[in-house]
Design an enzyme around this catalytic site. Sequence first.
Site, PDB file in Angstrom:
ATOM      1  N   ASP A  43       5.255  -4.521   1.299  1.00  0.00           N
ATOM      2  CA  ASP A  43       5.159  -4.314   2.747  1.00  0.00           C
ATOM      3  C   ASP A  43       6.505  -3.902   3.340  1.00  0.00           C
ATOM      4  O   ASP A  43       6.622  -3.639   4.536  1.00  0.00           O
ATOM      5  CB  ASP A  43       4.574  -5.554   3.459  1.00  0.00           C
ATOM      6  CG  ASP A  43       5.374  -6.819   3.224  1.00  0.00           C
ATOM      7  OD1 ASP A  43       6.408  -6.769   2.519  1.00  0.00           O
ATOM      8  OD2 ASP A  43       4.969  -7.872   3.764  1.00  0.00           O
ATOM      9  N   SER A  44       7.531  -3.779   2.464  1.00  0.00           N
ATOM     10  CA  SER A  44       8.804  -3.186   2.890  1.00  0.00           C
ATOM     11  C   SER A  44       8.587  -1.763   3.397  1.00  0.00           C
ATOM     12  O   SER A  44       9.426  -1.228   4.117  1.00  0.00           O
ATOM     13  CB  SER A  44       9.799  -3.177   1.722  1.00  0.00           C
ATOM     14  OG  SER A  44       9.226  -2.586   0.569  1.00  0.00           O
ATOM     15  N   ASP A  82       1.063  -5.788  -1.971  1.00  0.00           N
ATOM     16  CA  ASP A  82       1.539  -6.888  -1.131  1.00  0.00           C
ATOM     17  C   ASP A  82       0.467  -7.257  -0.108  1.00  0.00           C
ATOM     18  O   ASP A  82      -0.149  -6.383   0.502  1.00  0.00           O
ATOM     19  CB  ASP A  82       2.773  -6.415  -0.355  1.00  0.00           C
ATOM     20  CG  ASP A  82       3.971  -7.315  -0.564  1.00  0.00           C
ATOM     21  OD1 ASP A  82       3.801  -8.435  -1.081  1.00  0.00           O
ATOM     22  OD2 ASP A  82       5.077  -6.882  -0.205  1.00  0.00           O
ATOM     23  N   LYS A 111       0.209  -9.684  -4.155  1.00  0.00           N
ATOM     24  CA  LYS A 111       1.396 -10.547  -4.067  1.00  0.00           C
ATOM     25  C   LYS A 111       1.380 -11.319  -2.755  1.00  0.00           C
ATOM     26  O   LYS A 111       1.064 -10.761  -1.707  1.00  0.00           O
ATOM     27  CB  LYS A 111       2.682  -9.723  -4.178  1.00  0.00           C
ATOM     28  CG  LYS A 111       3.936 -10.582  -4.021  1.00  0.00           C
ATOM     29  CD  LYS A 111       5.197  -9.868  -4.465  1.00  0.00           C
ATOM     30  CE  LYS A 111       5.752  -8.899  -3.463  1.00  0.00           C
ATOM     31  NZ  LYS A 111       6.097  -9.487  -2.149  1.00  0.00           N
ATOM     32  N   GLU A 113       3.670 -14.217  -0.441  1.00  0.00           N
ATOM     33  CA  GLU A 113       4.954 -14.906  -0.259  1.00  0.00           C
ATOM     34  C   GLU A 113       4.729 -16.399  -0.042  1.00  0.00           C
ATOM     35  O   GLU A 113       3.836 -16.800   0.711  1.00  0.00           O
ATOM     36  CB  GLU A 113       5.693 -14.332   0.965  1.00  0.00           C
ATOM     37  CG  GLU A 113       6.173 -12.912   0.757  1.00  0.00           C
ATOM     38  CD  GLU A 113       7.052 -12.393   1.889  1.00  0.00           C
ATOM     39  OE1 GLU A 113       7.478 -13.189   2.757  1.00  0.00           O
ATOM     40  OE2 GLU A 113       7.303 -11.174   1.907  1.00  0.00           O
ATOM     41  N   GLU A 180      13.425 -13.751  -4.807  1.00  0.00           N
ATOM     42  CA  GLU A 180      14.277 -12.857  -4.003  1.00  0.00           C
ATOM     43  C   GLU A 180      15.428 -13.617  -3.354  1.00  0.00           C
ATOM     44  O   GLU A 180      15.246 -14.733  -2.839  1.00  0.00           O
ATOM     45  CB  GLU A 180      13.427 -12.187  -2.911  1.00  0.00           C
ATOM     46  CG  GLU A 180      14.265 -11.287  -2.003  1.00  0.00           C
ATOM     47  CD  GLU A 180      13.466 -10.351  -1.107  1.00  0.00           C
ATOM     48  OE1 GLU A 180      12.219 -10.380  -1.164  1.00  0.00           O
ATOM     49  OE2 GLU A 180      14.113  -9.595  -0.356  1.00  0.00           O
TER      50      GLU A 180
HETATM   51  O1  KIV Z   1       7.890  -5.646   0.170  1.00  0.00           O
HETATM   52  C1  KIV Z   1       8.604  -5.519  -0.827  1.00  0.00           C
HETATM   53  O2  KIV Z   1       9.089  -4.428  -1.162  1.00  0.00           O
HETATM   54  C2  KIV Z   1       8.886  -6.707  -1.615  1.00  0.00           C
HETATM   55  C3  KIV Z   1      10.070  -6.652  -2.525  1.00  0.00           C
HETATM   56  C4  KIV Z   1      11.278  -6.926  -1.707  1.00  0.00           C
HETATM   57  C5  KIV Z   1       9.940  -7.596  -3.661  1.00  0.00           C
HETATM   58  O3  KIV Z   1       8.234  -7.684  -1.484  1.00  0.00           O
END
Ligand code: KIV
Length: 262
Positions: A43-44, A82, A111, A113, A180
């Site tokens: 989600d970056s 994500d 994924k 968090e 992270e």
């Molecule tokens: O969103 C993302 O790119 C991530 C990485 C920082 C691991 O979760």
Amino acid sequence: MKKLTIGSIQKRKSGVPLVMITAYDALFARLFAESADILLVGDSLNMSFGGNPDTLSATMDQMIYHTAAVCKGASETFVIADMPFGSYIDTTSALTNAMRVYRETPADAVKIEGGADKADLVRHLTANGIAVCGHIGLLPQAVRAEGGYKVKGKSEDEALSLIADAQAIEQAGAFIVVIEGVKADVATRVAQSVSIPVIGIGAGNGVDGQVLVFSDMLGLYEPFVPKFVKQYMNGAALVKEAVKNYADDVKQRSFPDENHVY
Ligand code: KIV
């Protein structure tokens, strides 16, 4: 490269480090697939591609759109999607949204968090056939709640809490976990405390693999370069130079020339 499976990923524990990189579209996914073991639709993308100050406004629809594109570009690569902020506030919403990822894209895993506090949720997803990648340590989705991006593992209490997080996520059924923004020696201890691969980002070299945000490692994202990022090319300078050359050519009528017309 042969597509990895959950089994072959897990066999890389303490072996040849796993190479993970973010990808947000088919174009780059196809390029990265030649060398990366795992593509993460992080989600970056909400920051580098969406132009937002953090990841929090990414939506489920956006993540699914980008995940589907990545899978099209790299159909022979293991893809993790994500789960965006707010998409897993309880077990029901988490399962509903994770099932959307599986139904609407061919992604291999999702994924989430969070550490021990998310163990029940991870257990619910894995019990219902969803492969889960954990994400512990610095949690970008907690940036507003924590008032910034804070490196973790600076005290023994934090180190023990990170180890407990990783173990809880493993016991809940996650097949891999991202760690992270954690002091390198602590991340190494975390990796040694579980039998699933631990993939580091800003967490040193004692883990089972690395992940980087592609726009950071290609030098494309200029607003901020985290200390842990190694830039493998100066993408911003290369792109700007190419576009400037194009603009100069157009203005001077030297493009298109006789080689570029029908
Ligand atoms: O969103 C993302 O790119 C991530 C990485 C920082 C691991 O979760």
